[in-house]
Design a protein around this motif. Structure first.
Motif, mmCIF file in Angstrom:
data_model
loop_
_atom_site.group_PDB
_atom_site.id
_atom_site.type_symbol
_atom_site.label_atom_id
_atom_site.label_comp_id
_atom_site.label_asym_id
_atom_site.label_seq_id
_atom_site.Cartn_x
_atom_site.Cartn_y
_atom_site.Cartn_z
ATOM 1 N N LEU A 260 0.855 -1.182 0.000
ATOM 2 C CA LEU A 260 0.000 0.000 0.000
ATOM 3 C C LEU A 260 0.892 1.233 0.000
ATOM 4 O O LEU A 260 1.786 1.360 0.845
ATOM 5 N N LEU A 261 0.645 2.137 -0.950
ATOM 6 C CA LEU A 261 1.423 3.365 -1.064
ATOM 7 C C LEU A 261 0.492 4.554 -1.255
ATOM 8 O O LEU A 261 -0.673 4.396 -1.644
ATOM 9 N N ALA A 262 1.031 5.738 -1.021
ATOM 10 C CA ALA A 262 0.310 6.986 -1.240
ATOM 11 C C ALA A 262 1.142 7.859 -2.174
ATOM 12 O O ALA A 262 2.344 7.645 -2.329
ATOM 13 N N PRO A 263 0.535 8.857 -2.807
ATOM 14 C CA PRO A 263 1.320 9.793 -3.604
ATOM 15 C C PRO A 263 2.368 10.491 -2.742
ATOM 16 O O PRO A 263 2.133 10.755 -1.554
ATOM 17 N N ALA A 264 3.527 10.769 -3.309
ATOM 18 C CA ALA A 264 4.572 11.476 -2.580
ATOM 19 C C ALA A 264 4.040 12.799 -2.054
ATOM 20 O O ALA A 264 3.292 13.498 -2.736
#
Length: 330
Positions: A260-264
């Motif tokens: 799971l990642l988010a925008p920088a």
């Protein structure tokens, strides 16, 4: 002096107001539904993990967490969409590693970069692959298989779910480690590849344990080893490739992970809050069992910095394998 003191007081007051506003902004998330973009179709590994996860996150944060399937380009379409989204915590990426760690070595202009465009949150689940053959293959053990491949270079073929897939790249790494020559037959997805393997049209394949286990149980496939450091709870009688005394494979580890990642630029407090809830989930026997019913494994806990390190290391590893194999997308 009074003017100077007044100026300092005004500056202090402004700083305090900014701090209060910052805390207000932190406390405000989430005030609307959060989208988890899955860059694959419904039923994919990332999609299954997401549907287990969204109920948990929704209950914790009192807002709906919604799966948004955006398939295309081997996961690249949805991944690019998240990279270009506002870093406000309302658009997240739930994906397997392919578009992040394999695609960069296959395509020049993806429109996103793992390090520059994303903030990691959690490593949710993983699964190894298993090396299998058609029962007619003249080798019953891993050492016998290696000996046969070395004796007849270029004679046998292996199937994969497509050029640049985990099954493809992982088998190329296997070949490079052993110095053997096996022909590659790419298919459009794993189902047809596994069907032809079971039918004897191809000899070998590195594939998912969940589908292979069905054919192993009725002796329609033969297993040689799993690609993790420890045996899989789903096929406990199958040894790892590492443990079988083949010196070239003592470091051979291939796992497909769901992250799971988010925008920088996503606020750190949002990343920390989601990560904390996921760690609570990973500590829950109920959540673990939900993953296990999908033939998925998980870590006991996950930290953003470790997720970033793992993905960067995998990207480096696969880049070397792809370059050595001369793999190019058609």
């Amino acid at each position: 002096m009074r003017i100077l003191a007044l100026g300092k007081w005004v500056v202090s007051l402004a700083a305090a107001l900014v701090g209060l506003q910052g805390h207000a902004n932190e406390a405000a998330w989430p005030t609307k539904p959060v989208r988890l973009v899955v860059p694959y179709s419904a039923g994919s590994t990332a999609d299954m993990v997401g549907r287990i996860l969204v109920d948990r996150l929704g209950a914790r944060f009192k807002q709906p967490f919604v799966i948004d399937n955006r398939p295309g380009g081997g996961g690249e379409v949805g991944t690019q969409h998240v990279a270009r989204s506002a870093p406000d915590g309302y658009t997240l990426l739930l994906t397997t590693g392919g578009p992040l760690v394999i695609s960069p070595s296959l395509k020049k202009d993806l429109g996103y970069d793992l390090v520059k465009d994303f903030t990691p949150i959690a490593d949710l689940a993983w699964i190894p692959v298993i090396l299998v053959s058609h029962p007619s293959f003249p080798a019953r053990t891993l050492p016998e298989l290696i000996a046969e491949l070395r004796k007849r270079p270029g004679h046998y073929a292996y199937a994969s779910s497509g050029v640049g897939s985990y099954a493809h790249i992982a088998m190329e790494m296997f070949k490079q480690a052993l110095g053997v020559s096996v022909n590659h037959v790419p298919y459009r997805g794993p189902s047809q590849a596994e069907s032809d393997l079971v039918g004897g049209q191809v000899s070998l394949m590195l594939t998912g344990i969940s589908t292979a286990s069905v054919f192993l149980q009725n002796n329609r496939l033969r297993a040689y080893g799993v690609s993790s450091r420890e045996r899989s709870r789903f096929v406990p009688d199958v040894p790892t490739l590492m443990e079988q005394g083949v010196k070239e494979l003592v470091d051979y580890e291939v796992t497909s992970r769901t992250v799971l990642l988010a925008p920088a630029g996503t606020p750190k407090n949002i990343v920390a809050d989601i990560n904390a809830e996921i760690n609570r989930a990973l500590a829950s026997p109920e959540f673990q069992e939900q993953l296990h019913t999908k033939n998925l494994l998980s870590h006991a806990s996950t930290q953003p910095a470790k997720v970033s390190e793992t993905l960067v290391n995998e990207r480096t590893t696969w880049a070397k394998v792809i370059k050595a194999a001369g793999i190019q997308m058609e």
